[in-house]
Design an enzyme around this catalytic site. Structure first.
Site, mmCIF file in Angstrom:
data_model
loop_
_atom_site.group_PDB
_atom_site.id
_atom_site.type_symbol
_atom_site.label_atom_id
_atom_site.label_comp_id
_atom_site.label_asym_id
_atom_site.label_seq_id
_atom_site.Cartn_x
_atom_site.Cartn_y
_atom_site.Cartn_z
ATOM 1 N N LYS A 17 0.832 -1.201 0.000
ATOM 2 C CA LYS A 17 0.000 0.000 0.000
ATOM 3 C C LYS A 17 0.870 1.255 0.000
ATOM 4 O O LYS A 17 0.550 2.239 -0.679
ATOM 5 C CB LYS A 17 -0.920 0.006 1.226
ATOM 6 C CG LYS A 17 -1.762 1.273 1.341
ATOM 7 C CD LYS A 17 -2.724 1.224 2.514
ATOM 8 C CE LYS A 17 -3.547 2.511 2.591
ATOM 9 N NZ LYS A 17 -4.569 2.462 3.659
ATOM 10 N N HIS B 217 -8.210 -30.227 -32.201
ATOM 11 C CA HIS B 217 -9.179 -29.223 -31.748
ATOM 12 C C HIS B 217 -9.988 -29.729 -30.554
ATOM 13 O O HIS B 217 -11.209 -29.619 -30.521
ATOM 14 C CB HIS B 217 -10.091 -28.799 -32.894
ATOM 15 C CG HIS B 217 -9.347 -28.158 -34.029
ATOM 16 N ND1 HIS B 217 -8.692 -26.957 -33.902
ATOM 17 C CD2 HIS B 217 -9.131 -28.563 -35.295
ATOM 18 C CE1 HIS B 217 -8.118 -26.648 -35.058
ATOM 19 N NE2 HIS B 217 -8.361 -27.607 -35.906
#
Length: 528
Positions: A140, A280
């Site tokens: 922070k 696929h």
């Protein structure tokens, strides 16, 4: 916020001691004062470095088996104080709080503790409290504090200090702050997910998923899409844990298809050779055989056209004869538990072929949570780990299936779980001979699979397609008799399907009229 800020004082508290001594020496050489805790302080001191214990700073000893040691204003004040705020500076002076410019923390090994199968109490004890609190405070206050949570950032930190004469720039501190918050988020996600499972909460009010970047990919499904591959820390054998022996970097589609292939072939265990070829995300051929080479050849014969440029998964150690067969066509990826040196040497001539080894097969019956993003949220479900045995089958026709038909029906059912719905699979003698996947109509899948078998019969010079005398698996019930009739016309003699349609009797009657055997599983395998 200032751009450059000097690092004069560092707090180091790490569970993973990798690189700790080298980092400590490098910081000390740059005149940085070292604060530390417990085992980290001892390791640094044993290496001949001057270290101040956090307990000496706070005036409180570590207590409660180390549960309380850094949760103190003299630590958090030093991390959170805004150096350009007069009231913050005054408070630091009034209460004797020294600024901390660098925080180096990695957390208690909670994920590793869970992974080794520790009991509930041990997992609880490995939930870090002080570490995340310090990380969040330092991140922070990244305007002034540099936060390092990963060992791999030690070198970049030292490089940053060298570039800026013992200082770090704001851009760098922002980057590390983002990494820090991602780490605490991932840590909390691991704890909350474990706890939900531990207490049997299948649908907790909040769900969190996290991962660690494994690689940035060239692109996603298409070149205009960005993509990356993240690891979830589960260490499930597969593409995420595999060692790549050769070939260029895996693509997004390679990873997706390789995962599908290996999960499918794992259904057959490792006792008898089996091979799955994926294109696929759907199988274009799956087979067993007396040898791995035979299993591959039989899988290849299901659909030679689609196998070109596909992904091959093997359930046993890749050997030289199998490698020689695979090299006869272009293949994107081969994945197997292991590979012999002879097989690796054969593949070495195929520079673009990727060879992956995993060391083991994944357990198809293990419980795994899967998720998929949708607009505004995501869907969560348990992995389809359903399995059917002979005892689970219910014969619903006048004719009983033969022993060979039962064996093939169960084989086909395992494959069906890994084929996109609507899924139809023809199998004969332990090999797929026709696969219909992803159609909006089940009868269309039945027709497509049969048509592919006809095409392959022509290519192979066979008198009749291999669907003659085959069995058929349907991942869900036949809503009408037309799909079953089409399968019968293709030469199928037995059917496996879940049952449960309003027209089950109509389908059963159609099977009886044609002398087919049919079994119900009571379980479906939709795969969207």
């Amino acid at each position: 916020m200032t751009n450059l800020h000097p690092v004069r004082r560092a707090l180091i508290s790490v569970s993973d001691k990798t690189g700790l001594i080298d980092l400590g020496k490098a910081l000390a050489a740059r005149g940085v004062e070292l604060l530390s805790t417990g085992g980290s302080a001892k390791a640094l001191r044993d290496a001949g470095l001057q270290v101040k214990d956090v307990a000496d700073v706070t005036g409180f000893p570590e207590m409660m088996d180390g549960r309380v040691k850094t949760l103190h204003p003299k630590v958090h004040g030093g991390l959170l104080a805004l150096r350009d705020n007069d009231s913050h500076v005054a408070a630091m002076e009034e209460h004797g709080i020294g600024g901390i410019d660098l925080l180096v923390v990695n957390l208690y090994p909670f994920e590793a503790t869970v992974a080794k199968g520790a009991d509930y109490d041990e997992c609880i004890e490995n939930i870090d409290i002080g570490g995340p609190a310090m990380i969040r405070a330092a991140a922070k206050n990244h305007g002034f504090v540099t936060t390092v949570v990963d060992v791999e950032d030690y070198d970049t930190l030292l490089g940053e200090l060298d570039r800026h004469d013992g200082q770090t720039c704001l851009k760098y501190r922002k980057k590390l702050a983002q990494i820090a918050y991602a780490r605490t988020a991932a840590y909390d996600a691991a704890v909350s997910t474990w706890m939900a499972n531990a207490i049997g909460q299948e649908t907790p009010r909040r769900r969190a998923f996290a991962g660690t970047l494994a690689q940035t990919l060239r692109y996603g499904e298409n070149p205009h899409q960005s993509a990356a591959f993240y690891l979830d820390g589960s260490n499930r054998p597969g593409v995420a844990t595999a060692l790549q022996h050769q070939g260029k970097e895996l693509s997004y589609n390679n990873i997706n298809d390789t995962d599908a292939a290996f999960e499918l072939v794992a259904e057959f265990g490792s006792d008898a050779p089996a091979c799955a070829i994926i294109k696929h995300a759907n199988p274009c051929g799956v087979a067993s055989g007396a040898t791995l080479a035979e299993a591959y050849s039989r899988a290849f014969d299901c659909d030679r056209t689609s196998a070109f440029g596909g992904i091959i998964a093997l359930n046993q150690t890749l050997d030289a004869p199998t490698a020689e067969e695979i090299c006869k066509i272009f293949t994107e990826v081969v994945i197997a538990p292991e590979a012999t040196n002879e097989a690796k040497a054969i593949f070495a001539a195929k520079k673009n072929l990727r060879l992956l080894t995993t060391g083991a097969l994944p357990d198809p019956k293990s419980a795994i949570t899967t998720f998929r993003q949708v607009a505004g949220g995501f869907l969560v479900q348990g992995k389809d780990n359903g399995a059917i045995t002979l005892d689970d089958l219910k014969v619903v026709t006048e004719r009983q299936p033969s022993e060979q038909e039962l064996t093939d029906l169960l084989f086909a059912w395992k494959v069906a779980k890994h084929v996109k719905s609507n899924a139809i699979i023809y199998v004969k003698d332990g090999a797929t001979v026709g696969v219909g996947a992803g159609q909006m109509s089940r009868v269309d899948s039945t027709r497509i699979a049969a048509r592919k078998a006809q095409d392959m019969a022509e290519v192979m010079g066979l008198a009749a397609p291999l669907t003659q005398g085959s069995v058929v698996a349907s991942d869900a019930f036949f809503p009408f008799a037309d799909g079953l009739i089409t399968a019968a016309e293709a030469g199928a003699t037995a059917i496996i399907q879940p049952g449960g349609s309003m027209r089950d009797q109509e389908v059963i009657d159609a099977a009886n009229e044609r002398g087919l055997a049919m079994v119900f599983t009571g379980m479906r395998h939709f795969r969207h």
